[in-house]
Design an enzyme around this catalytic site. Structure first.
Site, mmCIF file in Angstrom:
data_model
loop_
_atom_site.group_PDB
_atom_site.id
_atom_site.type_symbol
_atom_site.label_atom_id
_atom_site.label_comp_id
_atom_site.label_asym_id
_atom_site.label_seq_id
_atom_site.Cartn_x
_atom_site.Cartn_y
_atom_site.Cartn_z
ATOM 1 N N GLY A 93 0.640 3.080 3.210
ATOM 2 C CA GLY A 93 0.068 1.757 3.304
ATOM 3 C C GLY A 93 0.235 1.110 1.882
ATOM 4 C CG ASP A 152 -5.874 2.980 5.843
ATOM 5 O OD1 ASP A 152 -5.562 4.027 5.194
ATOM 6 O OD2 ASP A 152 -6.905 2.649 6.319
ATOM 7 C CG HIS A 192 -11.016 4.244 6.058
ATOM 8 N ND1 HIS A 192 -11.695 2.877 5.722
ATOM 9 C CD2 HIS A 192 -9.897 3.900 6.525
ATOM 10 C CE1 HIS A 192 -10.677 2.016 5.813
ATOM 11 N NE2 HIS A 192 -9.598 2.852 6.354
ATOM 12 C CG HIS A 219 -9.301 -6.486 5.602
ATOM 13 N ND1 HIS A 219 -8.723 -6.259 6.737
ATOM 14 C CD2 HIS A 219 -8.797 -5.262 4.950
ATOM 15 C CE1 HIS A 219 -8.081 -5.180 6.940
ATOM 16 N NE2 HIS A 219 -8.111 -4.527 5.759
ATOM 17 C CE LYS A 258 -5.995 -15.105 10.146
ATOM 18 N NZ LYS A 258 -5.842 -14.968 11.470
ATOM 19 C CG HIS A 308 -8.173 3.759 10.711
ATOM 20 N ND1 HIS A 308 -8.164 2.465 11.292
ATOM 21 C CD2 HIS A 308 -8.321 3.849 9.479
ATOM 22 C CE1 HIS A 308 -8.331 1.672 10.329
ATOM 23 N NE2 HIS A 308 -8.313 2.423 9.369
#
Length: 321
Positions: free
Chosen positions: A267, A236, A213, A95, A120, A217
């Protein structure tokens, strides 16, 4: 006693200089159990880079100054020569796809794909954002970049998907049938997809890197910050296997101290409530956060009793029944 093994890659510091190899617990994933709380200690270095000489193929000793820090600061001597390193960073196929470009560790340009496509949360390979960043950095057709970094490890993430589906079979077949086509079509081939976009812009891509990942971050929070040392907390839904981590940033180094593993995830718990209240997951969480101050905590005890246990070390244990 935990048996340790040497890291498979040389660990590179914030200034682009190699550090001694570090160790990590052997078989972290082998002994993973879905029904147990996981806060695994690891001394694995997080922010992996390659020395500039190694990437560019140049010979000779490393330059005697930090390559990704601004010159002229306190205690720094301005060098008599300058070597430029250009790195393209990409997030895509989940996303809010985006691209950013760095020159000698300094951010030159960054953009989200949705700004160009007007879609979006656009998750496609950010071709428009990549072209914009290359142009903003002055990388014209016929030029090249030294390195391309994708924000996580796709194959490791796919392994988690397969492992989870097999562990929950036959209930996991629905998730498997929905997720696998996207992996077969795009997500497993992220490197050639990105390389194609770069080459269509007339630019030669450098070596590809796939940091973890939560490494991405933590690095994006600490390295651009003004702090020379800091505690770094990431949380997350889930990355490859990690759902939250605690790291320490010191100077040009970032080291993870502890992490919590899937399926126990703060998350994912938040996303579950986002869906339950009628909002879209990975989109409407901010709405739930904005509405929270207007509510009353009438269900707190029920949540702690039936859904999640908060342990003394701050980790959580999800009720998987």
């Amino acid at each position: 006693m935990i048996k340790a093994r040497e890291s498979e890659q040389p660990s590179i510091g914030r200034a682009g200089r190699p550090r001694p190899a570090v160790t990590a617990p052997e078989g972290e994933l082998a002994d993973e159990k879905a029904n147990a709380p996981r806060f695994c200690l690891t001394s694995q270095a997080l922010f992996i880079r390659t020395a500039i000489r190694r990437i560019s193929g140049r010979t000779g000793p490393d330059p005697p100054y930090p390559l990704n820090r601004p010159f002229g600061g306190p205690g720094r001597i301005r060098p008599t020569f300058f070597i430029t390193m250009t790195t393209l960073g990409i997030s895509a196929l989940y996303h809010d796809s985006a691209a950013a470009i760095l020159r000698d560790g300094q951010i030159v340009a960054a953009a989200q794909e949705e700004r160009f496509t007007r879609v979006k949360h656009d998750s496609s390979v950010p071709a428009n954002a990549i072209r914009y960043c290359l142009g903003a950095a002055g990388v014209a057709s016929g030029g090249s970049i030294d390195a391309v970094a994708f924000y996580d490890k796709p194959i490791t993430k796919f392994t988690r998907l397969l492992t989870t589906c097999c562990a929950t079979a036959p209930r996991g077949f629905t998730t498997f049938s929905m997720g696998v086509p996207a992996w077969v079509k795009e997500k497993a081939w992220v490197a050639p997809l990105i390389e194609r976009v770069i080459r269509r812009a007339g630019v030669k891509p450098g070596r590809f890197y796939f940091p973890e990942h939560h490494v991405s971050h933590a690095a994006s929070a600490f390295f651009p910050s003004p702090f020379e040392d800091a505690a770094v907390l990431t949380a997350d839904g889930v990355g490859e296997w990690t759902s939250s981590s605690i790291s320490v940033g010191e100077g040009n180094q970032l080291t993870m101290l502890t992490e919590q593993r899937f399926p126990h995830s703060l998350g994912l718990l938040y996303s579950a409530f986002t869906y339950f209240t009628g909002f879209k997951v990975n989109s409407g969480e901010y709405k739930l956060m904005g509405l929270a101050p207007y509510g009353t905590p009438r269900y707190t005890d029920d949540i702690k009793k039936h859904l999640v246990k908060i342990r003394e070390d701050g980790s959580i244990w999800m009720n998987m029944d």
